[in-house]
Every structure is written in structure tokens, then in C-alpha cells.
Design a protein around this motif. Structure first.
Motif, PDB file in Angstrom:
ATOM      1  N   PHE A  71      56.579  65.585  43.116  1.00 44.72           N
ATOM      2  CA  PHE A  71      57.087  64.594  44.044  1.00 44.72           C
ATOM      3  C   PHE A  71      58.067  65.268  44.987  1.00 44.72           C
ATOM      4  N   THR A  72      58.107  64.830  46.219  1.00 45.12           N
ATOM      5  CA  THR A  72      59.090  65.314  47.161  1.00 45.12           C
ATOM      6  C   THR A  72      60.405  64.639  46.858  1.00 45.12           C
ATOM      7  N   VAL A  73      61.462  65.412  46.671  1.00 47.56           N
ATOM      8  CA  VAL A  73      62.740  64.811  46.320  1.00 47.56           C
ATOM      9  C   VAL A  73      63.861  65.227  47.269  1.00 47.56           C
ATOM     10  N   ALA A  74      63.529  65.638  48.480  1.00 50.00           N
ATOM     11  CA  ALA A  74      64.565  65.980  49.445  1.00 50.00           C
ATOM     12  C   ALA A  74      65.052  64.710  50.133  1.00 50.00           C
ATOM     13  N   ALA A  75      66.366  64.515  50.173  1.00 49.69           N
ATOM     14  CA  ALA A  75      66.940  63.297  50.755  1.00 49.69           C
ATOM     15  C   ALA A  75      66.897  63.370  52.263  1.00 49.69           C
ATOM     16  N   PRO A  76      66.846  62.245  52.968  1.00 45.39           N
ATOM     17  CA  PRO A  76      66.426  60.955  52.438  1.00 45.39           C
ATOM     18  C   PRO A  76      64.924  60.837  52.484  1.00 45.39           C
ATOM     19  N   GLY A  77      64.344  59.921  51.734  1.00 48.31           N
ATOM     20  CA  GLY A  77      62.915  59.739  51.793  1.00 48.31           C
ATOM     21  C   GLY A  77      62.336  59.024  50.601  1.00 48.31           C
ATOM     22  N   THR A  78      61.044  58.843  50.670  1.00 50.98           N
ATOM     23  CA  THR A  78      60.310  58.183  49.619  1.00 50.98           C
ATOM     24  C   THR A  78      59.166  59.084  49.203  1.00 50.98           C
ATOM     25  N   ALA A  79      59.021  59.289  47.919  1.00 52.48           N
ATOM     26  CA  ALA A  79      57.869  60.010  47.396  1.00 52.48           C
ATOM     27  C   ALA A  79      56.896  58.959  46.889  1.00 52.48           C
ATOM     28  N   LEU A  80      55.716  58.944  47.424  1.00 54.24           N
ATOM     29  CA  LEU A  80      54.735  57.968  47.012  1.00 54.24           C
ATOM     30  C   LEU A  80      53.974  58.482  45.806  1.00 54.24           C
ATOM     31  N   VAL A  97      52.388  44.532  44.887  1.00 57.44           N
ATOM     32  CA  VAL A  97      53.718  44.664  44.309  1.00 57.44           C
ATOM     33  C   VAL A  97      53.877  46.097  43.828  1.00 57.44           C
ATOM     34  N   TRP A  98      55.083  46.623  43.927  1.00 59.60           N
ATOM     35  CA  TRP A  98      55.369  47.947  43.420  1.00 59.60           C
ATOM     36  C   TRP A  98      56.839  48.025  43.026  1.00 59.60           C
ATOM     37  N   MET A  99      57.167  49.097  42.327  1.00 60.95           N
ATOM     38  CA  MET A  99      58.544  49.328  41.924  1.00 60.95           C
ATOM     39  C   MET A  99      58.993  50.675  42.472  1.00 60.95           C
ATOM     40  N   ASP A 100      60.151  50.670  43.103  1.00 64.72           N
ATOM     41  CA  ASP A 100      60.796  51.911  43.523  1.00 64.72           C
ATOM     42  C   ASP A 100      61.839  52.249  42.478  1.00 64.72           C
ATOM     43  N   TRP A 101      61.988  53.522  42.176  1.00 67.12           N
ATOM     44  CA  TRP A 101      63.060  53.936  41.279  1.00 67.12           C
ATOM     45  C   TRP A 101      63.637  55.239  41.790  1.00 67.12           C
ATOM     46  N   THR A 102      64.910  55.427  41.521  1.00 70.30           N
ATOM     47  CA  THR A 102      65.625  56.596  42.022  1.00 70.30           C
ATOM     48  C   THR A 102      66.520  57.172  40.934  1.00 70.30           C
ATOM     49  N   LEU A 103      66.742  58.450  41.025  1.00 66.47           N
ATOM     50  CA  LEU A 103      67.655  59.135  40.109  1.00 66.47           C
ATOM     51  C   LEU A 103      68.951  59.510  40.811  1.00 66.47           C
ATOM     52  N   ASN A 104      69.021  59.277  42.145  1.00 66.66           N
ATOM     53  CA  ASN A 104      70.229  59.707  42.869  1.00 66.66           C
ATOM     54  C   ASN A 104      70.917  58.555  43.600  1.00 66.66           C
ATOM     55  N   GLY A 105      70.745  57.349  43.151  1.00 65.61           N
ATOM     56  CA  GLY A 105      71.479  56.231  43.710  1.00 65.61           C
ATOM     57  C   GLY A 105      70.825  55.541  44.882  1.00 65.61           C
ATOM     58  N   ARG A 106      69.649  55.894  45.286  1.00 64.20           N
ATOM     59  CA  ARG A 106      68.761  55.243  46.229  1.00 64.20           C
ATOM     60  C   ARG A 106      68.352  56.041  47.453  1.00 64.20           C
ATOM     61  N   ASP A 107      68.973  57.180  47.757  1.00 64.04           N
ATOM     62  CA  ASP A 107      68.575  57.941  48.939  1.00 64.04           C
ATOM     63  C   ASP A 107      67.142  58.444  48.840  1.00 64.04           C
ATOM     64  N   VAL A 108      66.768  58.941  47.688  1.00 65.14           N
ATOM     65  CA  VAL A 108      65.422  59.442  47.452  1.00 65.14           C
ATOM     66  C   VAL A 108      64.844  58.614  46.321  1.00 65.14           C
ATOM     67  N   HIS A 109      63.669  58.067  46.559  1.00 71.96           N
ATOM     68  CA  HIS A 109      63.078  57.276  45.492  1.00 71.96           C
ATOM     69  C   HIS A 109      61.577  57.470  45.424  1.00 71.96           C
ATOM     70  N   VAL A 110      61.041  57.151  44.254  1.00 73.46           N
ATOM     71  CA  VAL A 110      59.608  57.214  44.011  1.00 73.46           C
ATOM     72  C   VAL A 110      59.070  55.791  44.048  1.00 73.46           C
ATOM     73  N   GLN A 111      57.980  55.607  44.760  1.00 68.89           N
ATOM     74  CA  GLN A 111      57.312  54.307  44.799  1.00 68.89           C
ATOM     75  C   GLN A 111      56.162  54.335  43.809  1.00 68.89           C
ATOM     76  N   CYS A 112      56.240  53.495  42.789  1.00 70.22           N
ATOM     77  CA  CYS A 112      55.178  53.392  41.802  1.00 70.22           C
ATOM     78  C   CYS A 112      54.292  52.209  42.170  1.00 70.22           C
ATOM     79  N   GLY A 113      53.134  52.500  42.676  1.00 71.45           N
ATOM     80  CA  GLY A 113      52.207  51.466  43.119  1.00 71.45           C
ATOM     81  C   GLY A 113      51.780  51.774  44.542  1.00 71.45           C
ATOM     82  N   PRO A 114      51.195  50.828  45.219  1.00 72.17           N
ATOM     83  CA  PRO A 114      51.188  49.403  44.923  1.00 72.17           C
ATOM     84  C   PRO A 114      50.075  49.006  43.950  1.00 72.17           C
TER      85      PRO A 114
END
Length: 160
Positions: free
Chosen positions: A23-32, A101-118
Motif C-alpha cells: 500500500f502507498t503510505v506517503a502522506a497525504p493520500g489514500t491507498a485503495l 459502502v466501505w471502511m477507511d482506516w488509518t494508523l497515523n491519525g487520518r492523513d494517510v488511510h487505506v480504503q477497504c472496499g467498496p
């Protein structure tokens, strides 16, 4: 707030999983994440039944749409105890075919998150859930529920 102290280790492990899974984890952004990245136990996610209700977790629900027929699709972040751990998941009540529907989750407080789904509704009116992930009481390990469909703007709950 329902958080599992035992899940704290999952947060640390989750960071390694993000990197190992590519997954791409460079801030900011979303890893799908593809559905396959968060189904059948992949990356610490757990498949759950669409009928699992759980309890409301943190932020208020968001209305996805309100139809002329009076059907209101609501996106909510839910939590349920499964095998001794508390899992967070996204839920969509009263969906129409094609709603997502999907769930976003982050390990760094929301700047970078993974989208699980949709995850996409296949039947009108049948509740729909995302895969579930163990919660943690770290302030940087957060979840939110999102959804969209039928030309409606994407709606997301606040982070929990």
C-alpha cells in the motif's frame, strides 16, 4: 468508547502489513485496497455477515440518500465483539442495488488511510457491511465509514 487494549499490538502489526502489502503510505493520500485485500482474513480484516448489527461506534450516522418512496440509506460506523476482540466495520442500511459502502482506516491519525472496499449492494433494502478490522485505543489508529451510489455525493462519518 469501545476499544480493546489487546488490539494495541494489531496497530503495530498493521503498520507492517500496510508496508508489506504494497500500500502507498506517503502522506497525504489514500491507498485503495482491492476487496481481496480486505476479505477472507487478508491484512487483518475479517469477513462478517451483512446481518451483523453491532453497536454504534463514535460518530453520528450519515444519510446517503432519501428517496421519494421514503427509503433512507444511512451509513454508520459500527462495532461488535467477535471472539473476544472488538471489531469496527461500516454498515449501510436500506441500500439500493448499486449503492456502495466501505471502511477507511488509518494508523497515523487520518492523513494517510487505506480504503477497504467498496462493497456493493446486490439487492434493494438488504443491509450491507464492509469487512471488519480490530479496533485499538491508540489516538492514531482510526476508522470511518463511507458510502455512495446512484449519483449521490460520497458521505463519510467522522473518524472514530
Amino acid at each position: 468508547m469501545i476499544r480493546s487494549a489487546l488490539a494495541r499490538a494489531a496497530c503495530t502489526a498493521g503498520a507492517g502489513v500496510l508496508l508489506a502489502a504494497g500500500f502507498t503510505v506517503a502522506a497525504p493520500g489514500t491507498a485503495l485496497a482491492a476487496r481481496s485485500d480486505c476479505e477472507r482474513g487478508a491484512n487483518g480484516f475479517r469477513d462478517i455477515s451483512d446481518s451483523l448489527v453491532g453497536v454504534p461506534a463514535g460518530p453520528a450516522d450519515k444519510t446517503l440518500r432519501s428517496d421519494p418512496q421514503g427509503l433512507v440509506g444511512r451509513i454508520s460506523l459500527r462495532a461488535a465483539r467477535i471472539d473476544g476482540d472488538v471489531y469496527g466495520f461500516a454498515a449501510l442500511s436500506v441500500p439500493r442495488v448499486g449503492d456502495e459502502v466501505w471502511m477507511d482506516w488509518t494508523l497515523n491519525g487520518r492523513d494517510v488511510h487505506v480504503q477497504c472496499g467498496p462493497f456493493q449492494a446486490g439487492r434493494d433494502g438488504q443491509a450491507l457491511t464492509s469487512a471488519a478490522k480490530v479496533t485499538d485505543n491508540s489516538p492514531n489508529y482510526r476508522f470511518r465509514a463511507c458510502g455512495g451510489g446512484h449519483g449521490q455525493a460520497v458521505q463519510c462519518t467522522d473518524w472514530w
